[in-house]
Enzyme design. Structure first.
Site, PDB file in Angstrom:
ATOM      1  N   GLU A 256      13.274  28.391 -13.407  1.00 22.02           N
ATOM      2  CA  GLU A 256      14.118  28.138 -12.765  1.00 22.02           C
ATOM      3  C   GLU A 256      14.093  29.385 -12.123  1.00 22.02           C
ATOM      4  O   GLU A 256      14.341  30.638 -12.467  1.00 22.02           O
ATOM      5  CB  GLU A 256      15.516  27.898 -13.252  1.00 22.02           C
ATOM      6  CG  GLU A 256      16.634  27.773 -11.929  1.00 22.02           C
ATOM      7  CD  GLU A 256      17.669  28.403 -12.240  1.00 22.02           C
ATOM      8  OE1 GLU A 256      18.383  29.844 -11.755  1.00 22.02           O
ATOM      9  OE2 GLU A 256      18.259  28.282 -13.282  1.00 22.02           O
ATOM     10  N   CYS A 293      21.786  32.352  -9.565  1.00 21.70           N
ATOM     11  CA  CYS A 293      20.558  31.960  -9.292  1.00 21.70           C
ATOM     12  C   CYS A 293      21.015  30.860  -8.340  1.00 21.70           C
ATOM     13  O   CYS A 293      20.725  31.037  -7.619  1.00 21.70           O
ATOM     14  CB  CYS A 293      20.168  30.917 -10.179  1.00 21.70           C
ATOM     15  SG  CYS A 293      20.897  29.951 -11.210  1.00 21.70           S
TER      16      CYS A 293
END
Length: 513
Positions: A256, A293
């Protein structure tokens, strides 16, 4: 100063090599030291596989779920301690610390709950058997069995609690031992949680391990059947993929990475929907100081509304207080480190060369902290011609920074969002169900999650940037191409899928009771 010892091979091992010092990002005070240059990772990995893995696989999914419940109870008992550590080491206000700590506990509790509903078995079947012969005697049944390697969890600095357990909970439920490698700058909270669980004697020896610092053989010591789950920059992920264990030996990697997420205001939005967008932008840039994020980086609005939204965003951010989280009047704390502050300020200087400034917190907000702290005030840029500025769709400034940009029509908005070349989340704000659902399907191709806000969910939605364990967390392309959480989907990464072919009656016995 606290020593973040490494739990490997069933023992706590001291800091070795030249230690890295963990600092309070507001005051600069030294908090802890970490280092693991001399750690024998090959022996440590073997211990985890041979002891932790074997012990976890010897019990059923339901029994592993009970272990997760015990972990929840242990962590809840130490919640106040974790909030204090978070404030000191991450510079976060109490509410932001709670998002990390409580989010971690909630995620473990969720996997304990759904794990308790799994079969009381040691494997899972995937779908119904498929007939391979004309008379039906020879068939194929797909099964899922726990990986017999280990899971190396390489985590980011921004969520030292949740980042640990959103990976570790499904791994342990699957029967796979974990080696936790937290980002060193904020490793204290991760280390304390792991220590508390180990000292509570909940898990079998070798099931949960932690290494702080940078051991020499972190990747070299992996076996081809091990697993790595990584959260961090795209640059670091690329270097991991180039390592021989991945490009040659085939170690499974979930990554990720960078994500330039979007929030899109639909043309039919009324004032209450606009207010919802403004409130969400404020929340996404102030919670954790924008160090998420999933935070909103691009705000896409109809061209006819650009001026109005710019004015309202300026008013929305004018009353924010930024500074030392020990001050009860402060709403937004610091970045995680002074190195992060340098990176954010460099990104701001870059955008200033080609963008309008809608809100400049550096000149509008008095930061209530030392001048050399890691605090950064929010910043909103305006990009009147987003098609002419490709950098804005590619550069993630990991802090309280976002950009407002106009679009001509919804297809243009979709195209602008897609220029991120893969993102974790996009949110839609509107009132027309048909428009919202059609737009969500358009965005689904390049986003791991689409968060749709309509009048019906204004008071109940969980937030653009809030990652829930029930939903997929990940994204294609630049976002890393990975997938985490999503309920039981998270277990897939930690299992091997195989087709077992044989006599249909024999295959029927594979189905767990």
């Amino acid at each position: 100063m606290i020593e973040l010892t490494n739990y490997l091979g069933g023992t706590w091992q001291p800091v070795t090599g030249t230690p890295t010092i963990l600092l309070d990002p507001v005051t600069g005070a030294q908090l802890a030291q970490a280092g693991a240059q001399s750690a024998d990772m090959r022996a440590s990995y073997s211990w985890a596989r041979d002891h932790g893995g074997r012990a976890l696989r010897s019990i059923s999914y339901r029994q592993r779920a009970e272990l997760l419940t015990n972990i929840v109870d242990t962590l809840r008992a130490h919640r106040e301690k974790y909030l204090e550590i978070s404030m000191l080491n991450s510079g976060t206000v109490r509410s932001d610390s709670a998002i990390d700590v409580d989010g971690a506990i909630h995620t473990i509790a969720y996997y304990a709950k759904i794990g308790g509903a799994l079969p009381n078995s040691h494997h899972l079947v995937d779908g119904a058997p498929a007939t391979l012969s004309r008379d039906g005697s020879f068939s194929s049944q797909h099964v899922l069995v726990p990986a017999q390697g280990l899971a190396l969890l390489i985590n980011a600095f921004n969520f030292p609690a949740w980042g640990l357990w959103e990976k570790a909970a499904p791994a342990l439920l699957s029967g796979v031992p974990v080696i936790v490698k937290p980002a060193t700058a904020t490793a204290w909270l991760t280390h304390q949680m792991v220590r508390d669980v180990i000292e509570a004697n909940i898990l079998p020896p070798g099931a949960l391990n932690i290494v702080c610092g940078r051991p020499a053989e972190l990747l070299d010591a992996l076996d081809p059947l091990d697993l790595v789950s990584f959260t961090g920059s795209a640059q670091t992920a690329a270097s991991i993929r180039r390592h021989p264990r991945f490009h040659h030996d085939g170690v499974r990697l979930n990554a990720e990475t960078d994500s330039v997420n979007s929030a899109i205001l639909c043309p039919d939005a009324d004032d209450q929907i606009i207010e919802a967008l403004l409130s969400e932008v404020k929340r996404e840039l102030t919670v954790k100081s924008g160090q998420k994020c999933t935070a909103i980086r691009r705000i896409l609005v109809p061209a006819s509304s650009y001026g109005e939204i710019a004015e309202r965003l300026e008013a929305e951010f004018s009353g924010i207080s930024v500074g030392d989280p020990r001050n009860p009047d402060v709403q937004m704390g610091s970045l995680a480190s002074r190195a992060q502050k340098n990176g954010v300020q460099a990104g701001i200087r870059k955008l200033m060369q080609s963008s309008e400034v809608i809100f400049d917190g550096a000149h509008r907000i008095t930061i209530q902290a030392p001048s050399d702290s890691a605090c950064v005030a929010p910043m909103i840029f305006g990009i009147p011609n987003p098609d002419e500025h490709p950098d804005i769709h590619e550069t993630e400034i990991f802090g309280p920074v976002a950009s407002l940009m106009p679009y001509r029509d919804l297809p243009h908005a979709h195209a602008l969002a897609r220029q991120g070349m893969g993102s974790l989340v996009a949110s839609l704000y509107g009132t027309d169900p048909a428009i919202l659902m059609q737009a969500s399907l358009q965005l689904a191709e390049s986003h791991g999650r689409v968060h749709v806000i309509s009048p019906e969910v204004l008071k109940t939605h969980t937030g653009h940037g809030n990652v829930m364990p029930q939903s997929n967390h990940g994204g294609p392309g630049r976002a890393g191409g990975g997938a985490e959480l999503g309920g039981l989907r998270a277990l897939m990464f930690f299992h091997r899928c195989a087709a077992i072919q044989g006599f249909q009656a024999h295959l029927a016995t594979l189905a767990p009771p």
